[in-house]
Each structure stands twice: as structure tokens, then as C-alpha cells.
Scaffold this motif. Sequence first.
Motif, short mmCIF file in Angstrom:
data_model
loop_
_atom_site.label_atom_id
_atom_site.label_comp_id
_atom_site.label_asym_id
_atom_site.label_seq_id
_atom_site.Cartn_x
_atom_site.Cartn_y
_atom_site.Cartn_z
N TYR A 1 0.84 -1.20 0.00
CA TYR A 1 0.00 0.00 0.00
C TYR A 1 0.87 1.25 0.00
O TYR A 1 0.67 2.17 -0.79
N HIS B 1 1.38 4.45 -2.88
CA HIS B 1 0.82 5.75 -2.52
C HIS B 1 1.90 6.76 -2.15
O HIS B 1 1.62 7.93 -2.01
N ILE C 1 1.47 10.88 -1.89
CA ILE C 1 1.39 11.49 -0.57
C ILE C 1 2.77 11.92 -0.05
O ILE C 1 2.92 12.97 0.51
N VAL D 1 -8.49 10.96 0.67
CA VAL D 1 -7.26 10.16 0.57
C VAL D 1 -6.18 10.74 1.49
O VAL D 1 -5.10 10.19 1.63
N GLU D 2 -6.49 11.86 2.13
CA GLU D 2 -5.52 12.57 2.95
C GLU D 2 -4.59 11.64 3.72
O GLU D 2 -3.50 11.31 3.26
N LYS D 3 -5.02 11.24 4.89
CA LYS D 3 -4.14 10.51 5.78
C LYS D 3 -4.85 9.26 6.25
O LYS D 3 -5.72 9.31 7.11
N ILE D 4 -4.49 8.15 5.64
CA ILE D 4 -5.13 6.89 5.99
C ILE D 4 -4.32 6.21 7.08
O ILE D 4 -3.12 6.04 6.95
N PHE E 1 -11.89 5.53 0.42
CA PHE E 1 -11.35 5.39 -0.93
C PHE E 1 -12.40 5.54 -2.04
O PHE E 1 -12.10 5.37 -3.21
N ILE F 1 -6.18 -0.69 -4.54
CA ILE F 1 -5.84 0.23 -3.46
C ILE F 1 -4.59 -0.22 -2.72
O ILE F 1 -3.71 0.58 -2.40
#
Lengths: 215, 215
Positions: free
Chosen positions: A203, A207, A211, B3-6, B55, B77
Motif C-alpha cells: 500500500y 501511494h 502522498i 485520501v488525505e491521511k489513511i 477510498f 488500493i
Amino acid sequence: MKVEKISELTTNRLSVYLRCLNELLAEGKRTVSSDKLAERFHLNSAQIRKDLACFGEFGVRGVGYYVEDLRDHLQKILGLDKNHRVGIIGAGRLGTALADYYGFTQTNFDVVALFDNDKGKIGQRIGDVDVFAFKNFAKVAKKDKIDVAVIAVPAQFAQSVLEEVTKSGIKAVMNFAPTPLRVHDGVKLKTIDLTISLESLSYFLSHVNNINGNN
Amino acid sequence: MKVEKISELTTNRLSVYLRCLNELLAEGKRTVSSDKLAERFHLNSAQIRKDLACFGEFGVRGVGYYVEDLRDHLQKILGLDKNHRVGIIGAGRLGTALADYYGFTQTNFDVVALFDNDKGKIGQRIGDVDVFAFKNFAKVAKKDKIDVAVIAVPAQFAQSVLEEVTKSGIKAVMNFAPTPLRVHDGVKLKTIDLTISLESLSYFLSHVNNINGNN
DNA sequence: TGATGTGAAGCGGTTCACAGCC
DNA sequence: GGCTGTGAACCGCTTCACATCA
């Protein structure tokens, strides 16, 4: 001092502190403050004090903690003053690798038996550990005083292995099968799911470009 | 959809959902509700919906989620639609066991190289993977397009191995050495610390008598 | 009607800040 | 003065409850 309900996050950190105290001891340090400890692995000093305060008042105001004294306390708290005897179920690559994983011996865990269903493996000796038939688990566990079981079998067999292990009275189980297991009350199960960890890395990799700076 | 901060807790659960969806697919289920999913591994259905909502809007009100559709989304993802190439540093028992750990292949991770400093191991072939000299890591990593490194060396060498690995541009590292490591920004490190897990079991064993019923 | 998506409440863990003690 | 032990504030994750929509 409230022994009520200690979070696993706390006990995990106790392990880290203990490791650090052993290092400090090797370096000849007599005392250490929570600030100094917090520096070493970057952590908050209040957290360290709170964690320790769960089990007593080990510190001395104005001084800090006596390294050896605190080390001994933590060892006791974590139950590392007594030996544990480990049985590993699954004598495949992973099981045998774990059998002589130095981390076990390092912390008072002795691997005393391997178990498998494979006729070709039963009766063999891997390192200095014998491989037994899993159907004899309860018997061997009792005779060899096993108190910790490690499940290193394919996921589809893990639950039934766990049932069998639990029936034999084992109260602490470490599971490497990448599947969630249902466990009876009073039995502690710790699952190490490498698949999840890998997918978490995956993941991140897909990403990080977007990010970035993520940790 | 933010999607900022997962949180990593969320991505870890995505792995679990994905696994479950694959099972459901194998069972021939077309749709599934968050309630049904929550039942399978016992979890809260709102949490599942929230995790997924990070998501996109994959569900259909009144119906639930289309199993295959959601599976594909999660795979994407998690970055599991592309292959990852793994290099393992440390060709001891643990390293070699990991080299043919089926969990790797299961999730698009191919172990393509082992590394060690031991002259006796370099040049050997373990399973279908070659053992290289660690000093050639950067070169081999580049040539073999390694994007994930696994550290399976003794704790005292782990940090310097990590530095070397990081220098070669690897962004995802899994560490089995029982020691905390300092990592550069933009590099994802996942430490599997078996010692901590064991000591956590030990703690449980020496407190279960008093506290009991603890999970 | 049935199940999603989500603001709000709840909860547990971490950090702050300071009183208390050496 | 220095450092511990700890109530209070803070923060993030989980759970609840419900408006929303097929």
C-alpha cells in the motif's frame, strides 16, 4: 499502582524498556531518568513513567531509576524470571527456522518439541529438537511441560490446530498462519500476520508517490 | 472520499477484507453487506463502511457491496495489482524460511535474491533463489528491480544493513531484528519483533492466574 | 424496506504540565 | 535543582445513530 487492566501497548513497551536497561547495565550505568530513556528510542518520558507507575513506584525523585533494580522488576513483571517451554506445530521451513531462532533462547524460551503430521518428518531430529506426531500433542505437551504453542501450519489447518492445542490446556499461543482465529476465554493468542504486513508495505509503495513524506 | 491521511490500522483491515472477499468469491457470493462482513471476523460494521469510504463509494444502498467489484478495488488500493520483488538480507534459518514462505507468492511478492556476508553461503542457491554478497546489494537490487527488502540479520547489524538498503533507493523494508531502527523520511519500515510478542505471552502467563478472563 | 455513508458521541491512549518529594 | 508520579487536556480511533438513497 493499579494492576487492574494493563494495556498490551504498555506491556509491549515494557519489553523495549527491559532491553534498553540491559544495554545500559552493560554500559555500566547505575541510574537513568525517564528523559534519558525516552531519548534512546524516541518516546515520551511521561509515557515511560506512566507505564512503570502501573506496577509500583520504582523511581526516586531527583535521581531517576536504578538501572539494575528496574531491570529486575521488569523481568519479574514480564514473567521472564521463569523459563517457558515452547512447542512448535508445523515442521516446515518456518517452524524449523523458529525452532532455532536465537530470540527464543535469549528470553527464557526453550523450544522443546516440534510437531507435524508428515510421516517423513516425525521421528526426525531438527537441531536438538525432536519432531513428534501432532496427534500426540497433548501427551507430549504434558510430559515436556510445554506452556507456549507456536502455530506454523498453513492457514486452513490453523483453527483446528488451535482447538487441539487449547484442549491440552495450553494458555499462550503464537500464530503465524495468516488468518484470524477464534480463541477460548483465558487463552492468549498472538497472531503474527506477515501477509498483512507485506500488503501494508505494498500500500505504501503505491501511494508514496502521491502522498510522500508519509512515515 | 478523503485520501488525505489513511491510518495503518485501516490499511491493515483492508487486507483482512480482501482476504474475506476472495473467500466469498470462491463461495460464489455476488454481494455482501457490511453487517455480514462484520460478522465473519468479529468487527463493527460501521468501521468497515468507514474504512471503505476513505477510498470511494463502493457500496449500493439497500444492496451492499458487489463482491468481485470491491475485491478488485481493494487489490488496486493495496497495490496488489502489480508485482513486488523482494530481497532478503540474511541467509540464515529465518531468511531462508522466508524465502519460500508461501505467503509471499500468495500476494504478488516474489523473492528474487538472498544476501549474506558468509562466504560459505554466497553463490549458493536456496530453493530457486541465489545468495549474493551483501556488499553487492545496490547493484543486484537495481539489476533485479528489487523494491522490498527484508532484514533477517542479528540485531546488532540491522541498523547498518538498513542504511545500506536505504542508500540503494529501496522504499519499503520489513525488519525481523528485535531492535528499533531509525529510518529516513519517505522509507516505510515495518518491524516484526518476535521477542516483544513472546514477552507479551510471558506477561500473560504470569498474570492470568490473578486477572483471568483477560483476552 | 434495507443497507450505505457519515456527523456526533464515546473511549482509550498519549502528551502536557505541575505538585510533590529527594 | 532535578526528576518522579499523576490529574487534566488532547488526540485519534471506534461505535452509535440516523439521514440518505436504491
